[in-house]
Design a protein around this motif. Structure first.
Motif, PDB file in Angstrom:
ATOM      1  N   LEU A  60     -28.377  17.673 -16.609  1.00 18.35           N
ATOM      2  CA  LEU A  60     -27.531  18.163 -15.419  1.00 18.35           C
ATOM      3  C   LEU A  60     -29.297  18.837 -14.997  1.00 18.35           C
ATOM      4  O   LEU A  60     -28.470  18.630 -14.086  1.00 18.35           O
ATOM      5  N   VAL A  61     -30.074  19.136 -15.763  1.00 16.72           N
ATOM      6  CA  VAL A  61     -31.490  19.291 -14.277  1.00 16.72           C
ATOM      7  C   VAL A  61     -31.788  18.534 -13.414  1.00 16.72           C
ATOM      8  O   VAL A  61     -31.813  18.856 -12.736  1.00 16.72           O
ATOM      9  N   ARG A  62     -31.820  17.070 -14.320  1.00 22.65           N
ATOM     10  CA  ARG A  62     -31.192  15.803 -13.206  1.00 22.65           C
ATOM     11  C   ARG A  62     -30.785  15.944 -11.850  1.00 22.65           C
ATOM     12  O   ARG A  62     -30.847  15.509 -11.338  1.00 22.65           O
ATOM     13  N   GLN A  63     -29.209  15.760 -12.439  1.00 21.87           N
ATOM     14  CA  GLN A  63     -28.488  16.231 -11.556  1.00 21.87           C
ATOM     15  C   GLN A  63     -28.165  17.427 -10.041  1.00 21.87           C
ATOM     16  O   GLN A  63     -28.456  17.172  -8.699  1.00 21.87           O
ATOM     17  N   GLN A  64     -28.808  18.331 -10.195  1.00 23.38           N
ATOM     18  CA  GLN A  64     -29.011  19.882 -10.168  1.00 23.38           C
ATOM     19  C   GLN A  64     -29.446  19.137  -8.842  1.00 23.38           C
ATOM     20  O   GLN A  64     -30.339  19.182  -7.458  1.00 23.38           O
ATOM     21  N   ARG A  65     -31.473  19.066  -9.076  1.00 24.15           N
ATOM     22  CA  ARG A  65     -32.542  17.864  -8.660  1.00 24.15           C
ATOM     23  C   ARG A  65     -31.953  17.191  -7.561  1.00 24.15           C
ATOM     24  O   ARG A  65     -32.492  17.293  -6.259  1.00 24.15           O
ATOM     25  N   MET A  66     -31.420  16.654  -7.678  1.00 26.02           N
ATOM     26  CA  MET A  66     -30.736  15.840  -6.548  1.00 26.02           C
ATOM     27  C   MET A  66     -30.225  16.400  -5.257  1.00 26.02           C
ATOM     28  O   MET A  66     -30.188  15.813  -4.543  1.00 26.02           O
ATOM     29  N   GLN A  67     -29.296  17.007  -6.175  1.00 30.36           N
ATOM     30  CA  GLN A  67     -27.974  17.902  -5.164  1.00 30.36           C
ATOM     31  C   GLN A  67     -29.297  18.767  -4.601  1.00 30.36           C
ATOM     32  O   GLN A  67     -29.104  18.752  -3.026  1.00 30.36           O
ATOM     33  N   LEU A  68     -30.417  19.511  -5.219  1.00 27.49           N
ATOM     34  CA  LEU A  68     -30.267  20.285  -4.020  1.00 27.49           C
ATOM     35  C   LEU A  68     -31.579  19.259  -2.531  1.00 27.49           C
ATOM     36  O   LEU A  68     -31.710  19.929  -1.519  1.00 27.49           O
ATOM     37  N   GLN A  69     -32.056  18.260  -3.387  1.00 28.52           N
ATOM     38  CA  GLN A  69     -32.978  17.590  -2.585  1.00 28.52           C
ATOM     39  C   GLN A  69     -31.575  16.475  -1.562  1.00 28.52           C
ATOM     40  O   GLN A  69     -32.668  16.882  -0.373  1.00 28.52           O
ATOM     41  N   GLN A  70     -30.585  16.967  -1.236  1.00 31.05           N
ATOM     42  CA  GLN A  70     -29.619  16.365  -0.733  1.00 31.05           C
ATOM     43  C   GLN A  70     -29.095  17.149   0.240  1.00 31.05           C
ATOM     44  O   GLN A  70     -29.581  17.136   1.520  1.00 31.05           O
ATOM     45  N   ASN A  71     -29.241  18.593  -0.383  1.00 32.68           N
ATOM     46  CA  ASN A  71     -29.249  19.188   0.850  1.00 32.68           C
ATOM     47  C   ASN A  71     -30.203  20.051   2.068  1.00 32.68           C
ATOM     48  O   ASN A  71     -29.855  20.200   2.570  1.00 32.68           O
ATOM     49  N   VAL A  72     -31.360  19.593   1.156  1.00 29.95           N
ATOM     50  CA  VAL A  72     -31.919  20.499   1.542  1.00 29.95           C
ATOM     51  C   VAL A  72     -32.917  19.236   2.828  1.00 29.95           C
ATOM     52  O   VAL A  72     -33.037  19.851   4.224  1.00 29.95           O
ATOM     53  N   ALA A  73     -32.761  18.220   2.355  1.00 31.80           N
ATOM     54  CA  ALA A  73     -32.862  16.598   3.367  1.00 31.80           C
ATOM     55  C   ALA A  73     -31.862  17.353   4.976  1.00 31.80           C
ATOM     56  O   ALA A  73     -31.845  17.085   5.901  1.00 31.80           O
ATOM     57  N   TYR A  74     -30.083  17.328   4.243  1.00 28.57           N
ATOM     58  CA  TYR A  74     -29.505  17.982   5.181  1.00 28.57           C
ATOM     59  C   TYR A  74     -29.755  18.889   6.297  1.00 28.57           C
ATOM     60  O   TYR A  74     -29.538  19.176   7.996  1.00 28.57           O
ATOM     61  N   PHE A  75     -29.997  20.069   5.859  1.00 31.24           N
ATOM     62  CA  PHE A  75     -30.509  21.084   6.435  1.00 31.24           C
ATOM     63  C   PHE A  75     -31.845  20.675   7.854  1.00 31.24           C
ATOM     64  O   PHE A  75     -31.977  20.654   8.566  1.00 31.24           O
ATOM     65  N   LEU A  76     -32.520  19.573   7.417  1.00 29.68           N
ATOM     66  CA  LEU A  76     -34.334  19.731   7.690  1.00 29.68           C
ATOM     67  C   LEU A  76     -33.164  18.308   8.570  1.00 29.68           C
ATOM     68  O   LEU A  76     -33.961  18.875   9.726  1.00 29.68           O
ATOM     69  N   HIS A  77     -32.224  17.756   8.946  1.00 27.88           N
ATOM     70  CA  HIS A  77     -32.002  17.119   9.700  1.00 27.88           C
ATOM     71  C   HIS A  77     -31.182  17.811  10.732  1.00 27.88           C
ATOM     72  O   HIS A  77     -31.877  17.435  11.907  1.00 27.88           O
ATOM     73  N   LEU A  78     -31.103  18.846  10.328  1.00 25.95           N
ATOM     74  CA  LEU A  78     -30.027  19.709  11.285  1.00 25.95           C
ATOM     75  C   LEU A  78     -31.131  20.385  12.234  1.00 25.95           C
ATOM     76  O   LEU A  78     -30.592  20.600  13.230  1.00 25.95           O
ATOM     77  N   ALA A  79     -32.118  20.523  11.674  1.00 27.43           N
ATOM     78  CA  ALA A  79     -32.655  22.015  11.859  1.00 27.43           C
ATOM     79  C   ALA A  79     -34.015  21.365  12.508  1.00 27.43           C
ATOM     80  O   ALA A  79     -35.170  21.531  13.442  1.00 27.43           O
ATOM     81  N   ALA A  80     -33.834  19.939  12.690  1.00 28.51           N
ATOM     82  CA  ALA A  80     -34.820  18.887  13.293  1.00 28.51           C
ATOM     83  C   ALA A  80     -35.627  19.964  14.616  1.00 28.51           C
ATOM     84  O   ALA A  80     -37.057  19.163  14.651  1.00 28.51           O
ATOM     85  N   ASN A  81     -34.683  19.697  15.753  1.00 25.11           N
ATOM     86  CA  ASN A  81     -35.362  20.000  17.042  1.00 25.11           C
ATOM     87  C   ASN A  81     -35.004  21.708  16.838  1.00 25.11           C
ATOM     88  O   ASN A  81     -34.799  22.176  18.045  1.00 25.11           O
ATOM     89  N   SER A  82     -35.410  22.535  16.135  1.00 24.75           N
ATOM     90  CA  SER A  82     -35.427  23.942  16.576  1.00 24.75           C
ATOM     91  C   SER A  82     -36.455  24.466  16.292  1.00 24.75           C
ATOM     92  O   SER A  82     -37.433  24.083  15.645  1.00 24.75           O
TER      93      SER A  82
END
Length: 351
Positions: free
Chosen positions: A257-279
């Motif tokens: 479960l820890v591995r799954q949640q860590r993968m999900q966290l990485q995806q969430n952080v990457a998504y917000f980084l993508h959205l906020a790239a030019n802000s």
């Protein structure tokens, strides 16, 4: 703005009978709201009760704690580990032991959990402190030194570099608080240890809270076997109540479960980084912590978002007189729609 709730937040928090998106706190992996983790915790309570009613130094030992310590030292790539009731207790045990090994050299802004008494922290920036510490250690053959530092700064989102330790020419102990790195950083979530250079002159003592990523009230100190054996003889270990056994049980049962949640966290952080790239949103090292500068000419961001049922982190830390910093904390619980909603509100505000 002070808010109250009667329900522990997850991806949302209930405030004044309103359900608000919650981008504050920690529990980065969101385990505290995962049914499988809560089930493992309840299983631990049924098996072990609500506490272990004896000192770790008592004549009857609970093997569960030693099992967790073995798993943690393997995970953190260290020779040995010890668990205590909280991250703060672990850090205090570590610093009291470290003080017997040499003169303490504090980094600027070292977290209060690492303080021995009320130390005078350096008033210089980190780069200057590093150069001064190199000169101090290399230039004094008659002293043993202990370097005391955090692995990263969760208020600024900065992960510190430690390549400068390669320049040390005399043996030192480096005590590092990795409370916000363990479970998050590293190829396998082993924390900041993968960023630390291995040199003949340096040995490490790693301390961390188990709450920040793993949702377990406890703390760990890991390092060389001799250091951990000595630390187990000090009063912070022998005279304190152990961590809750159910928490240790839940963590040991939840590797997948820890591995799954860590993968999900990485995806969430990457998504917000993508959205906020030019802000103006600031996140220099890809942590789950996004810094939101407060423009002087704008109304308080905290209030603006709260009016739209979004709660971010904005409070004085680590002291009541510290300056509040606006931060959006991403967890593995958030959905892409949650993150997109946050970004859209921030864009409307002016980021």
């Amino acid at each position: 703005m002070l808010l109250h709730t009667d329900i522990t937040p997850g991806r949302t928090a209930t405030v004044d009978n309103r359900s608000c998106l919650f981008f504050s706190g920690f529990s980065y992996l969101g385990l505290h709201q995962q049914p499988a983790f809560k089930s493992a915790f309840m299983e631990g309570i049924h098996r072990y009760g609500t506490l272990y009613p004896s000192s770790r130094a008592g004549n009857v030992r609970l093997s569960l704690f030693e099992e967790m310590e073995h798993a943690l030292c393997t995970h953190l790539e260290q020779q040995a580990a010890v668990v205590l009731s909280s991250g703060y207790m672990a850090a205090q045990a570590a610093i009291h032991y470290a003080a017997t090994r040499g003169q303490l050299c504090y980094a600027p802004g070292a977290h209060p959990a690492l303080w021995l008494g009320t130390p005078q922290l350096p008033a210089v920036d980190r780069a200057q402190w590093e150069q001064e510490t190199i000169a101090r250690v290399n230039g004094d053959a008659d002293h043993h030194y202990v370097i005391v530092t955090d692995a990263l700064n969760p208020i600024t989102g900065e992960v510190y570099a430690f390549d400068w330790l390669r320049l040390l020419q005399r043996k030192v102990l480096v005590l590092i608080d990795d409370s916000h790195g363990i479970g998050i950083l590293g190829p396998r979530g082993q924390g900041s240890i993968h960023l630390l250079p291995g040199t003949e002159q340096v040995r490490y003592l790693i301390t961390a809270s188990l709450a920040k990523a793993y949702s377990v009230e406890g703390g760990v100190v890991a390092g060389h076997a001799a250091d951990i054996a000595a630390l187990k003889k000090n009063g912070f270990f022998t005279g304190s109540t152990p961590m809750m056994p159910a928490g240790a049980h839940a963590w040991l049962q939840s590797a997948d479960l820890v591995r799954q949640q860590r993968m999900q966290l990485q995806q969430n952080v990457a998504y917000f980084l993508h959205l906020a790239a030019n802000s103006a949103i600031h996140n220099p090292h890809g942590l789950p912590v996004f810094i939101l500068p407060q423009p002087a000419e704008k109304p308080p961001l905290l209030n603006y978002l709260a009016e739209r049922d979004v709660i971010i982190s904005s409070f004085p830390y680590p002291f009541p007189h510290s300056q509040p910093v606006n931060r959006a904390i991403i967890s593995a619980l958030h959905t892409q729609q949650d993150i997109l909603s946050l970004y859209q509100f921030l864009k409307e505000y002016g980021y």
